[in-house]
Design a protein around this motif. Structure first.
Motif, short mmCIF file in Angstrom:
data_model
loop_
_atom_site.label_atom_id
_atom_site.label_comp_id
_atom_site.label_asym_id
_atom_site.label_seq_id
_atom_site.Cartn_x
_atom_site.Cartn_y
_atom_site.Cartn_z
N ALA A 1 6.36 -29.14 -0.56
CA ALA A 1 6.31 -30.61 0.30
C ALA A 1 5.74 -30.38 1.57
O ALA A 1 6.05 -30.94 2.63
CB ALA A 1 7.96 -30.88 0.65
N THR A 2 4.37 -29.57 1.56
CA THR A 2 3.54 -29.41 2.68
C THR A 2 2.50 -29.92 2.56
O THR A 2 1.74 -30.26 3.81
CB THR A 2 3.51 -27.66 2.60
OG1 THR A 2 2.73 -27.59 1.58
CG2 THR A 2 4.81 -26.86 2.71
N GLY A 3 1.59 -30.40 1.65
CA GLY A 3 0.51 -30.96 1.62
C GLY A 3 -0.75 -29.78 1.88
O GLY A 3 -1.83 -30.21 2.20
N TYR A 4 -0.04 -28.54 1.90
CA TYR A 4 -1.03 -27.72 2.13
C TYR A 4 -1.70 -27.29 0.72
O TYR A 4 -1.07 -26.64 -0.14
CB TYR A 4 -0.49 -26.25 2.75
CG TYR A 4 -1.32 -25.12 2.93
CD1 TYR A 4 -2.26 -24.98 3.95
CD2 TYR A 4 -1.22 -23.93 2.49
CE1 TYR A 4 -3.26 -24.21 4.34
CE2 TYR A 4 -2.11 -22.75 2.86
CZ TYR A 4 -3.08 -22.97 3.54
OH TYR A 4 -3.68 -21.77 3.80
N ALA A 5 -2.87 -27.69 0.50
CA ALA A 5 -3.58 -27.37 -0.96
C ALA A 5 -3.40 -26.22 -1.57
O ALA A 5 -3.15 -26.24 -2.83
CB ALA A 5 -5.19 -27.97 -0.95
N PRO A 6 -3.59 -25.12 -0.98
CA PRO A 6 -3.66 -23.91 -1.68
C PRO A 6 -2.19 -23.73 -2.09
O PRO A 6 -2.06 -22.85 -3.24
CB PRO A 6 -3.85 -22.62 -0.43
CG PRO A 6 -4.77 -23.55 0.37
CD PRO A 6 -4.47 -24.72 0.35
N HIS A 7 -1.34 -23.98 -1.69
CA HIS A 7 0.34 -24.00 -2.31
C HIS A 7 0.39 -24.33 -3.47
O HIS A 7 1.16 -23.90 -4.30
CB HIS A 7 1.18 -24.69 -1.13
CG HIS A 7 1.55 -23.89 0.03
ND1 HIS A 7 2.23 -24.60 1.08
CD2 HIS A 7 1.06 -22.77 0.36
CE1 HIS A 7 2.55 -23.55 1.99
NE2 HIS A 7 2.05 -22.39 1.69
N ALA A 8 -0.48 -25.40 -4.09
CA ALA A 8 -0.48 -26.05 -5.27
C ALA A 8 -0.60 -24.87 -6.49
O ALA A 8 -0.09 -24.87 -7.31
CB ALA A 8 -1.48 -27.13 -5.63
N PHE A 9 -1.72 -24.02 -5.88
CA PHE A 9 -1.94 -23.00 -6.88
C PHE A 9 -1.39 -21.75 -6.72
O PHE A 9 -1.09 -21.09 -7.80
CB PHE A 9 -3.65 -22.87 -6.81
CG PHE A 9 -4.27 -24.06 -6.75
CD1 PHE A 9 -4.73 -24.46 -8.19
CD2 PHE A 9 -4.67 -24.76 -5.75
CE1 PHE A 9 -5.62 -25.48 -8.26
CE2 PHE A 9 -5.52 -26.03 -5.98
CZ PHE A 9 -5.89 -26.62 -7.39
N GLU A 10 -0.85 -21.27 -5.51
CA GLU A 10 0.10 -20.35 -5.21
C GLU A 10 1.39 -20.47 -5.88
O GLU A 10 1.92 -19.47 -6.21
CB GLU A 10 0.03 -19.94 -3.72
CG GLU A 10 -1.08 -19.76 -2.99
CD GLU A 10 -1.19 -19.70 -1.32
OE1 GLU A 10 -2.12 -19.08 -0.69
OE2 GLU A 10 -0.03 -20.37 -0.80
N THR A 11 1.63 -21.64 -6.08
CA THR A 11 2.86 -21.75 -6.74
C THR A 11 2.86 -21.41 -8.26
O THR A 11 3.95 -20.68 -8.71
CB THR A 11 3.28 -23.62 -6.77
OG1 THR A 11 3.68 -23.96 -5.56
CG2 THR A 11 4.34 -23.79 -7.74
N ILE A 12 1.83 -21.44 -8.77
CA ILE A 12 1.79 -21.16 -10.26
C ILE A 12 1.73 -19.63 -10.32
O ILE A 12 2.88 -19.09 -11.12
CB ILE A 12 0.48 -21.48 -10.78
CG1 ILE A 12 -0.11 -22.69 -10.72
CG2 ILE A 12 0.34 -20.66 -12.22
CD1 ILE A 12 -1.16 -23.06 -10.91
N GLU A 13 1.52 -18.79 -9.40
CA GLU A 13 1.70 -17.51 -9.26
C GLU A 13 3.09 -16.96 -8.98
O GLU A 13 3.77 -15.99 -9.38
CB GLU A 13 0.77 -16.78 -8.25
CG GLU A 13 -0.72 -16.73 -8.63
CD GLU A 13 -1.44 -16.36 -7.36
OE1 GLU A 13 -1.76 -15.29 -7.38
OE2 GLU A 13 -2.00 -17.09 -6.53
N ALA A 14 3.79 -17.81 -8.04
CA ALA A 14 5.11 -17.61 -7.54
C ALA A 14 6.05 -17.81 -8.78
O ALA A 14 7.32 -17.41 -8.33
CB ALA A 14 5.55 -18.22 -6.26
N LEU A 15 5.66 -18.53 -9.67
CA LEU A 15 6.93 -19.05 -10.67
C LEU A 15 7.28 -17.93 -11.48
O LEU A 15 6.46 -17.10 -12.01
CB LEU A 15 6.37 -20.25 -11.46
CG LEU A 15 6.25 -21.48 -10.78
CD1 LEU A 15 5.48 -22.58 -11.64
CD2 LEU A 15 7.64 -22.21 -10.40
N ALA A 16 8.64 -17.78 -11.95
CA ALA A 16 9.07 -17.13 -13.02
C ALA A 16 8.55 -17.41 -14.46
O ALA A 16 7.98 -18.71 -14.37
CB ALA A 16 10.59 -17.02 -12.84
#
Length: 355
Positions: free
Chosen positions: A247-262
């Motif tokens: 919920a940030t609108g910080y574009a890199p977070h969309a891709f970092e999310t993939i790495e952070a998911l189990a």
């Protein structure tokens, strides 16, 4: 009547006098009680999002409203009934998304959003709306009814995340919310009920002492400072997340999310970034999706079913949390204070009439 409006991009909302609207057939006249202010309002004011109705030079703000039916005008509503309006409306006659009850799935160009793009909002002493877009709520929820609409955003995102895992028995144990604004905090408070997760985290960029960090920890969640632990390093520092809500609108977070998911995890993307070009390892992210059965879903707006779910959720949120979340209710004559955006402000609303 008093309205709060803006010429998008002007950077400053103003009070305008407009006539009280007359409801058309099938519409009710609603006397506004309170209207919440959120990040989208600030984006509209700054000219980063939204647009005025055709033929107008201003936009009446406000999409998070609660009011009382002043004139039912022959609809199935009752005068004196407390209602919350949905946001989307068909632009030029109905279309299949509205007819099927899923206006939230309409593509750009096939909807207007009141107070955001193409249609005036609810930040006025009165507004009209077709009855099917007015959702009754219990009278005791009237003071906080402006929170129903933001809760719907998370209701839908979580619903779609769960649907993406429906091919197997998904039992999420951990969840992380990226962003400690009002929407992020509402979502942290909701997750125990909606996903029944055991461990919840919230990522932000605030220094202690800070009221949002206090709220996160009062809810039993763990605060993560992204300056110390970037999203991609969350699995090593804490654990891989079964669910991530961005919920940030910080574009890199969309891709970092993939790495952070189990493995088997799903991320819901809700922030709307501006154009941003940066480098990513596309192959590695592709591999994460395929080898670990991960998923991302995008989500925006909500339909009536999410409003009905949000009403139930609001009744279950701790009163102490809600007291801390809402940092200011301001009379319409002092509306400017509701738009102050600083580290002490979490959630505010403009009050048009006493409850």
């Amino acid at each position: 009547m008093k309205t709060i409006a803006v010429e998008p991009g002007s950077g400053e909302p103003v009070m305008l006098e407009k006539p009280v609207p007359d409801p058309s057939d099938g519409e009710a006249l609603v006397r506004t009680l309170r209207v919440g202010v959120d990040g989208t309002d600030h984006e509209v004011i700054a000219g980063e999002h939204g647009g005025v109705p055709e033929g107008e030079d201003h936009l009446v703000l406000g999409h998070e409203a609660v009011g009382v039916v002043e004139d039912a005008n022959g609809t199935d509503l009752e005068e004196g009934q407390i209602v919350v309006p949905t946001v989307r409306r068909p632009p030029n006659g109905s279309n299949r998304y509205f007819e099927s009850g899923y206006p939230d799935m309409a593509p750009e160009g096939e909807y207007h959003e009141r107070g955001i793009v193409g249609a005036h909002g609810f930040m006025a002493e009165y507004f009209t709306s077709p009855a099917q877009y007015l959702v009754p709520i219990p009278a005791e929820l009237a003071p906080l009814g402006f929170l129903v609409e933001p809760i719907t955003i998370s209701e839908k995102a979580i619903e779609h995340a769960v649907a993406s895992r429906s091919a197997f028995d998904w039992q999420p144990e951990s969840a992380m919310v990226l962003g400690n604004g009002s929407l992020g905090l509402l979502t942290v408070a909701m997750l125990a009920k909606t996903l029944e997760v055991d461990r919840t985290y919230c990522l932000g960029r605030r220094d202690r002492p800070d009221p949002t960090i206090d709220i996160v920890e009062s809810l039993g969640a763990t605060y993560v400072d992204s300056r110390e632990t970037p999203v991609s390093e969350v699995p090593d520092a804490y654990e891989g997340m079964d669910f991530i809500y961005e919920a940030t609108g910080y574009a890199p977070h969309a891709f970092e999310t993939i790495e952070a998911l189990a493995p088997n995890g799903v991320g819901a993307l809700l922030g709307v970034p501006s154009s941003w070009t940066f480098e990513i390892d596309g192959g590695a992210l592709h591999e994460e999706f395929v080898l670990h059965n991960k998923a991302l879903v995008g989500s925006v707006n909500a339909n009536r079913s999410h409003f009905e779910a949000a009403i139930d959720t609001l009744t279950q949120l701790p009163s102490s949390f809600l007291d801390d979340l809402v940092t200011g209710i301001y009379d319409v004559e002092a509306f400017e204070a509701a738009f102050v955006d600083d580290d002490t402000t979490i959630k505010t609303a403009v009050e048009f009439d006493r409850i």
